[in-house]
Design an enzyme around this catalytic site. Sequence first.
Site, mmCIF file in Angstrom:
data_model
loop_
_atom_site.group_PDB
_atom_site.id
_atom_site.type_symbol
_atom_site.label_atom_id
_atom_site.label_comp_id
_atom_site.label_asym_id
_atom_site.label_seq_id
_atom_site.Cartn_x
_atom_site.Cartn_y
_atom_site.Cartn_z
ATOM 1 C CD GLN A 161 28.665 49.982 20.890
ATOM 2 O OE1 GLN A 161 29.596 50.605 20.379
ATOM 3 N NE2 GLN A 161 28.882 48.959 21.689
ATOM 4 N N GLY A 192 30.820 49.168 31.619
ATOM 5 C CA GLY A 192 29.441 48.999 31.172
ATOM 6 C C GLY A 192 28.792 47.757 31.754
ATOM 7 C CB CYS A 206 34.223 34.862 19.958
ATOM 8 S SG CYS A 206 33.899 36.093 18.717
ATOM 9 C CG ASN A 216 25.990 45.436 21.355
ATOM 10 O OD1 ASN A 216 24.825 45.476 21.741
ATOM 11 N ND2 ASN A 216 26.697 44.324 21.361
ATOM 12 C CB SER A 259 31.261 51.479 28.829
ATOM 13 O OG SER A 259 32.541 50.892 28.776
HETATM 14 N N1 PLP Z 1 26.442 47.389 26.749
HETATM 15 C C1 PLP Z 1 26.687 47.513 25.433
HETATM 16 C C2 PLP Z 1 25.567 47.930 24.521
HETATM 17 C C3 PLP Z 1 27.952 47.249 24.920
HETATM 18 O O1 PLP Z 1 28.180 47.357 23.621
HETATM 19 C C4 PLP Z 1 28.980 46.842 25.819
HETATM 20 C C5 PLP Z 1 30.336 46.506 25.328
HETATM 21 O O2 PLP Z 1 30.516 46.008 24.235
HETATM 22 C C6 PLP Z 1 28.676 46.741 27.184
HETATM 23 C C7 PLP Z 1 27.398 47.020 27.613
HETATM 24 C C8 PLP Z 1 29.715 46.310 28.188
HETATM 25 O O3 PLP Z 1 30.595 47.356 28.454
HETATM 26 P P1 PLP Z 1 32.049 47.059 29.080
HETATM 27 O O4 PLP Z 1 32.889 46.534 27.970
HETATM 28 O O5 PLP Z 1 32.526 48.396 29.562
HETATM 29 O O6 PLP Z 1 31.871 46.106 30.197
#
Ligand code: PLP
Length: 385
Positions: A184, A75, A329, A156, A204
């Site tokens: 998400q 992602g 974090c 998210n 993702s």
């Molecule tokens: N975008 C959103 C809304 C997400 O929640 C996340 C991961 O928590 C990502 C992008 C990033 O994805 P990845 O963990 O595959 O890099």
Amino acid sequence: MKESERKIYFDHAATTPLDEGVLEKMLPYFTARFGNADSLHSFGREAMRAVDEARDSLAALVGARPEEIYFTSGGTESDNWAVLGAARAQAKKGRPRVVISAVEHHAVLSAGERLERAGVPVVWLPVNGEGRVELTALREALSPEVGLVAVMAANNETGAVQPFRECAALAHENGSLFFADGVQAAPYMPVDVGDWGADLISLSAHKFYGPKGAGALYIRRGVKAEGLISGGEQERGLRGGTLNVPAIVGLAAAYEKNVRDMQKNNAQILAVRETFERELFARLPDAKRNGGGECLPGILNVSFKGVDNAAFLSVMDLHGVALSAGSACAAASVKPSHVLLAMGLTEEEANSSVRFSFGRNNTEEEAVRGAELAAKAAERLRGAD
Ligand code: PLP
């Protein structure tokens, strides 16, 4: 092991376990079918066949053409590519401005900040108390110089579903491209590129029981987003690097299963969340849910007045309940969430907030036990002041 000793995983928005059926489909591509998909011999052709099948399957499920699907490392890469790549291409067409919602994931947020540091004008779209972008704010932000608008499909941290279809329509009326981070939302809402109306959509795999380090970016035919990774001619020359065949196979297989079981999973997850919510708020009436309105079934963000969320997370972890604050974090401290601050929460409220995110394997028993443990932990930590 006694029921009370079993661990509880309420952090599915962070990641989900790999589906065993998906793993089985991936395994041969680590060993017997190990070929480089770009090799011209039979080993390579066998690997490329798997990549083609994965691309065809994912494209069909999201209503896209196979050549509109690009495989990435996850992602974050898809988000970076969409924002930086589309913004750079649009700037060359005399549309250098970018509009990004203030509640995006860090993968989008930091790409926007990178553009800003390079002198690109970025407008950060505010959200209302529910964490939703308001269309009036987007209308005001639009101008003929805006090349790209980025509003995620669902958040998210709070699960808030954004009015992304309406945002796409407004962006298009203005002649701008529209990017929706679908990472998400995808576990809960079918991605349909026609219905979503976005020009670019990121996905993702590890959010829907697929492998980590596997993602996709949909780029509508005719839309230009400059590639970020140069190398070989992979992914139509836009994303160099030997294709991660097992990850690609896993992503497509997981997405297929995700779509097939979505209704059933959503109903199960919603029931568990509602039980958890009911039990928690009955025990702790002053706990406050952050956000509201249309939300993903699996995400619940709660403020526990007077409770430090970092301490809460570690107490819960000691009791075998895995959670997160839903914010970045740093080693020992949890920074206040930019999402909750954008919704109007104070730093103190943001620092007392926790994200519970549920998945298809959670049970009603876990919901009741988890709520009981959460209420006890909050009461204890409050008493500790
Ligand atoms: N975008 C959103 C809304 C997400 O929640 C996340 C991961 O928590 C990502 C992008 C990033 O994805 P990845 O963990 O595959 O890099």
